[in-house]
Design a protein around this motif. Sequence first.
Motif, PDB file in Angstrom:
ATOM      1  N   ALA A 112       2.084   3.412  -2.541  1.00 45.98           N
ATOM      2  CA  ALA A 112       2.021   4.511  -3.481  1.00 45.98           C
ATOM      3  C   ALA A 112       1.725   6.027  -2.813  1.00 45.98           C
ATOM      4  N   LYS A 113       1.170   5.973  -1.761  1.00 44.77           N
ATOM      5  CA  LYS A 113       0.788   7.107  -1.027  1.00 44.77           C
ATOM      6  C   LYS A 113       1.641   7.314   0.301  1.00 44.77           C
ATOM      7  N   LEU A 114       2.567   6.442   0.491  1.00 46.01           N
ATOM      8  CA  LEU A 114       3.317   6.373   1.772  1.00 46.01           C
ATOM      9  C   LEU A 114       4.500   7.700   1.622  1.00 46.01           C
ATOM     10  N   PRO A 115       4.499   8.475   2.647  1.00 44.88           N
ATOM     11  CA  PRO A 115       5.529   9.310   2.644  1.00 44.88           C
ATOM     12  C   PRO A 115       7.105   8.861   2.475  1.00 44.88           C
ATOM     13  N   ASP A 116       7.833   9.461   1.797  1.00 45.99           N
ATOM     14  CA  ASP A 116       9.266   8.817   1.606  1.00 45.99           C
ATOM     15  C   ASP A 116      10.377   9.892   1.596  1.00 45.99           C
ATOM     16  N   SER A 147       6.596   3.045 -10.007  1.00 43.99           N
ATOM     17  CA  SER A 147       5.590   4.161 -10.252  1.00 43.99           C
ATOM     18  C   SER A 147       4.039   3.633 -10.315  1.00 43.99           C
ATOM     19  N   ARG A 164       4.917  -0.066  -3.943  1.00 44.67           N
ATOM     20  CA  ARG A 164       6.502   0.255  -4.056  1.00 44.67           C
ATOM     21  C   ARG A 164       7.486  -0.537  -3.333  1.00 44.67           C
ATOM     22  N   GLN A 179       0.743  -1.070   0.020  1.00 43.91           N
ATOM     23  CA  GLN A 179      -0.155  -0.091  -0.062  1.00 43.91           C
ATOM     24  C   GLN A 179       0.899   1.107   0.044  1.00 43.91           C
ATOM     25  N   ARG A 225      -0.547   3.078   8.665  1.00 47.12           N
ATOM     26  CA  ARG A 225      -1.395   3.580   7.754  1.00 47.12           C
ATOM     27  C   ARG A 225      -2.156   2.279   6.847  1.00 47.12           C
ATOM     28  N   LYS A 250      -4.748  -0.470   5.642  1.00 47.76           N
ATOM     29  CA  LYS A 250      -6.255  -0.278   5.439  1.00 47.76           C
ATOM     30  C   LYS A 250      -6.808  -1.308   6.237  1.00 47.76           C
ATOM     31  N   ASN A 285       0.321   2.670  -9.188  1.00 50.37           N
ATOM     32  CA  ASN A 285      -0.580   3.198  -8.394  1.00 50.37           C
ATOM     33  C   ASN A 285      -0.868   2.564  -7.070  1.00 50.37           C
ATOM     34  N   VAL A 286      -0.276   1.575  -6.616  1.00 49.35           N
ATOM     35  CA  VAL A 286      -0.444   1.012  -5.346  1.00 49.35           C
ATOM     36  C   VAL A 286       1.003   0.462  -4.535  1.00 49.35           C
TER      37      VAL A 286
END
Length: 158
Positions: A82-86, A94, A99, A80, A124, A126, A96-97
């Motif tokens: 893709a939206k994880l702060p890195d 790259s 990394r 999960q 984070r 789900k 949508n889900v």
Amino acid sequence: MPTREPERQLAEFIAKFTPEMGKLIRATRAKMRAFIPQALELVYDNYNFFVIGYGPNEKAGDAVFSLAAQAKGISLCFLQGAKLPDPHKLLRGSGNVVRNIRLESAAMLDDPKVRQLMETALKRAKSPIPVDGGHRLIIKSVSAKQRPRRSSIAKNKP
């Protein structure tokens, strides 16, 4: 004490790799088990990759991490991610889900920057991994056809 069936199957899957890769897979798995001992381990011996997923239940879509191994190496996948702060730009990919981070050694899982990403991913998730859950190893699928688990260079070594 006799070996449990899923553990025996897991050992057979890992034995398809070179001894060096087998050692790396076992070491990264041990680190993941220590980090989230209550997670279920979901094993997939698929065509392209040998995968051990870590999640709260048997649903692959709820898994938070996976170790994905092939003849050329192993990666820690943030399923999960893709939206994880890195902030340290460690994550590759790259889509949508998912990394991932390429693991050169199991010790990379102890790196504070990697560990911070892992902690954030757990917070984070789900479907959170319960802190009081119990570990189980579940063989989810085995593909009849698979890419070689040893590189062609390794096959030619004596």
